[in-house]
Enzyme design. Structure first.
Site, PDB file in Angstrom:
ATOM      1  N   HIS A 132      55.800  17.661  44.268  1.00  0.00           N
ATOM      2  CA  HIS A 132      56.625  17.641  45.484  1.00  0.00           C
ATOM      3  C   HIS A 132      57.428  16.337  45.461  1.00  0.00           C
ATOM      4  CE1 HIS A 132      57.341  17.210  49.860  1.00  0.00           C
ATOM      5  NE2 HIS A 132      57.133  18.505  49.935  1.00  0.00           N
ATOM      6  N   ASP A 209      47.984  14.023  44.730  1.00  0.00           N
ATOM      7  CA  ASP A 209      48.583  14.607  45.921  1.00  0.00           C
ATOM      8  C   ASP A 209      47.759  15.850  46.268  1.00  0.00           C
ATOM      9  OD1 ASP A 209      50.031  16.013  47.759  1.00  0.00           O
ATOM     10  OD2 ASP A 209      51.904  16.042  46.608  1.00  0.00           O
ATOM     11  N   GLN A 212      48.294  20.271  49.237  1.00  0.00           N
ATOM     12  CA  GLN A 212      48.107  21.728  49.204  1.00  0.00           C
ATOM     13  C   GLN A 212      46.716  22.129  48.759  1.00  0.00           C
ATOM     14  OE1 GLN A 212      50.126  23.867  50.458  1.00  0.00           O
ATOM     15  NE2 GLN A 212      51.994  22.672  50.645  1.00  0.00           N
ATOM     16  N   LYS A 235      48.845  20.500  57.741  1.00  0.00           N
ATOM     17  CA  LYS A 235      48.728  21.689  56.871  1.00  0.00           C
ATOM     18  C   LYS A 235      47.313  22.245  56.884  1.00  0.00           C
ATOM     19  CE  LYS A 235      52.213  19.969  53.600  1.00  0.00           C
ATOM     20  NZ  LYS A 235      53.389  20.783  53.857  1.00  0.00           N
ATOM     21  N   CYS A 375      61.181  21.307  48.400  1.00  0.00           N
ATOM     22  CA  CYS A 375      61.056  19.897  47.994  1.00  0.00           C
ATOM     23  C   CYS A 375      60.555  19.803  46.555  1.00  0.00           C
ATOM     24  CB  CYS A 375      60.144  19.109  48.931  1.00  0.00           C
ATOM     25  SG  CYS A 375      60.771  19.050  50.598  1.00  0.00           S
TER      26      CYS A 375
HETATM   27  C1  PLP Z   1      52.290  19.325  47.415  1.00  0.00           C
HETATM   28  C2  PLP Z   1      52.839  18.608  48.600  1.00  0.00           C
HETATM   29  N1  PLP Z   1      52.810  17.279  48.633  1.00  0.00           N
HETATM   30  C3  PLP Z   1      53.279  16.566  49.659  1.00  0.00           C
HETATM   31  C4  PLP Z   1      53.838  17.188  50.741  1.00  0.00           C
HETATM   32  C5  PLP Z   1      54.373  16.355  51.856  1.00  0.00           C
HETATM   33  O1  PLP Z   1      53.712  16.636  53.044  1.00  0.00           O
HETATM   34  P1  PLP Z   1      54.269  16.012  54.389  1.00  0.00           P
HETATM   35  O2  PLP Z   1      55.649  16.559  54.568  1.00  0.00           O
HETATM   36  O3  PLP Z   1      53.311  16.480  55.420  1.00  0.00           O
HETATM   37  O4  PLP Z   1      54.262  14.537  54.203  1.00  0.00           O
HETATM   38  C6  PLP Z   1      53.912  18.571  50.770  1.00  0.00           C
HETATM   39  C7  PLP Z   1      54.558  19.273  51.899  1.00  0.00           C
HETATM   40  O5  PLP Z   1      54.947  20.410  51.818  1.00  0.00           O
HETATM   41  C8  PLP Z   1      53.390  19.296  49.676  1.00  0.00           C
HETATM   42  O6  PLP Z   1      53.432  20.628  49.660  1.00  0.00           O
END
Ligand code: PLP
Length: 418
Positions: A132, A209, A212, A235, A375
């Site tokens: 992401h 990260d 998900q 999430k 993203c």
């Molecule tokens: C894999 C992953 N990492 C990071 C994020 C970032 O999350 P946030 O927008 O809540 O900071 C997302 C959001 O969709 C994501 O899917």
């Protein structure tokens, strides 16, 4: 704790679960709401809403500051939420858990407070095309500033990480590996424990990260063996504004703060400032304490239902949806078509219909999905598409909702004459 790829867990009582989520009984465009945008954000159970309302109605006060009862109660509830997070990810100690706004802030905290002091010219920063932007971009920028090499590992045609390539790159040397546990674009679960072992053997610091993964599968930081891990509360049934970055205490101790201000200091003189202890050194200003308490309630809810059961349910839904979507002429599904090592993210394209048009037509049927690049620009480039339509399931979704999605896709094809 290892992730069970075909988990044998008791079936969820989805009807009962759905009754806990007030918004799920609403309509969208006059149709019963079908919420299939869970990878973007989840809906909230009444227990989370109640926990937050209780703070405001019963003992609201700023934390860590007052010596009166309300402040002490709110502080205790906030720190209790930290303890819940620590147990949820099996952290060694609650002080390793830092509350931030979201995964993005958590990942940026690591690049700023650890990366800037540790990544030097000539170092190698290894990451993947699955990332992401919230993981990819901070490390790309840091590598540029530091004069470090930025190495991006590819996926195979199924969308799974090229583990051979990743291992080779790590063996060439890496200062840091920034890697997603689970892809938000394709739903693949990376073998994070194995990968972390390779990275640690190469001397790399491993930043995971888990945005998900934490909502959908068990995440155990000590079993994974990583150094930092971040995720977002919104999430995983929690409110917006409460996220987490976990780090090994020994690393967090040595790091400089991320933001300066109130609460993160122990003493300020005209000449210098001394930092507060962990974790407060990283929690400058008034924390989103009500939201953190809400996240604690979300964790209670998820734990009571059970992550293995949630993962099994989503796997069953994916098993229901995938063949039906793939049975439609003109439909391409990106990512693995099998059920092994994946969560309930199904990214697809219908020939002749732009994903934005598809999402708009699905919306007319009350079905919320995400259309766009998610993203994930580097991944979209790798797949050779500008965007996909993404349906993503969670514990409250049903096979009937998956059928409604397939019916609506069929209807959209008729509208477009494809
Ligand atoms: C894999 C992953 N990492 C990071 C994020 C970032 O999350 P946030 O927008 O809540 O900071 C997302 C959001 O969709 C994501 O899917």
């Amino acid at each position: 704790m290892a992730v069970t790829t075909r988990p044998q867990a008791p079936a969820l009582d989805v009807k009962r679960i759905r009754a806990d989520f007030p918004v799920l009984s609403r309509t969208a465009n006059g149709r019963p709401l079908v919420w299939l945008d869970n990878a973007s954000t989840s809906q909230k159970p009444r227990a989370v809403l109640e926990a937050m309302r209780a703070v405001y109605e019963e003992h609201n006060a700023n934390i860590h500051r007052g010596v009166y009862e309300f402040s002490e109660r709110t502080t205790a509830a906030f720190e209790d939420a930290r303890g819940k997070v620590a147990r949820f990810i099996n952290a060694a100690e609650p002080r390793e858990v830092v509350f931030v706004r979201n995964a993005t802030e958590g990942l940026n905290l690591v690049t700023y407070a650890w990366g800037r002091d540790n990544v030097k010219a000539g170092d190698r920063v290894v990451t993947t095309v699955l990332e992401h932007h919230s993981s990819f971009v901070p490390w790309q920028q840091l590598a540029k500033e530091a004069g470090a090499e930025f190495v991006v590992v590819d996926v195979d045609d199924e969308g799974r990480l090229r583990l051979d390539q990743l291992r080779r790159e790590l063996e060439r040397g890496a200062k840091v590996l920034a890697i997603t546990h689970t892809s938000n674009g394709l739903g693949v679960i990376n073998p994070i424990k194995e990968i972390t072992a390779w990275a640690k053997a190469a001397g790399a610091t491993v930043v995971v990260d888990a945005a998900q993964s934490a909502p959908h599968i068990p995440v155990d930081v000590r079993d994974i063996g990583c150094d930092f891990l971040s995720f977002s509360g919104h999430k995983m049934l929690g409110p917006t504004g409460a996220g987490v970055v976990w780090g090994r205490a020994a690393l967090l101790e040595r790091m400089r703060p991320f933001l300066y201000g109130g609460d993160m200091i122990s003493r300020v003189t005209l000449e210098k400032t001394e930092w507060n202890e962990l974790p407060w050194k990283f929690e400058a200003g008034t924390s989103a304490y009500v939201e953190a308490i809400g996240l604690g309630a979300a964790i209670d809810y998820l734990t009571a239902v059970g992550l293995p059961a949630i993962h099994a349910h989503e796997t069953a839904l994916t098993g229901h949806l995938l063949p039906r979507l793939l049975g439609e002429a003109g439909v391409t599904v990106f990512g693995p078509h099998g059920l092994e090592d994946r969560v309930g993210v199904v990214s697809f394209d219908v020939k002749g219909i732009h994903p934005h048009d598809m999402a708009t037509l699905l919306d007319r049927e009350g079905i919320a999905v995400r259309a766009g690049h998610h993203c994930n620009h580097p991944l979209m480039t790798r797949l050779g598409v500008p965007a996909t339509t993404r349906a993503s399931t969670y514990l409250y979704n049903t096979s009937a909702e998956c059928d409604a999605l397939v019916d609506a896709v069929r209807k959209a094809k008729k509208v477009f004459g494809v």
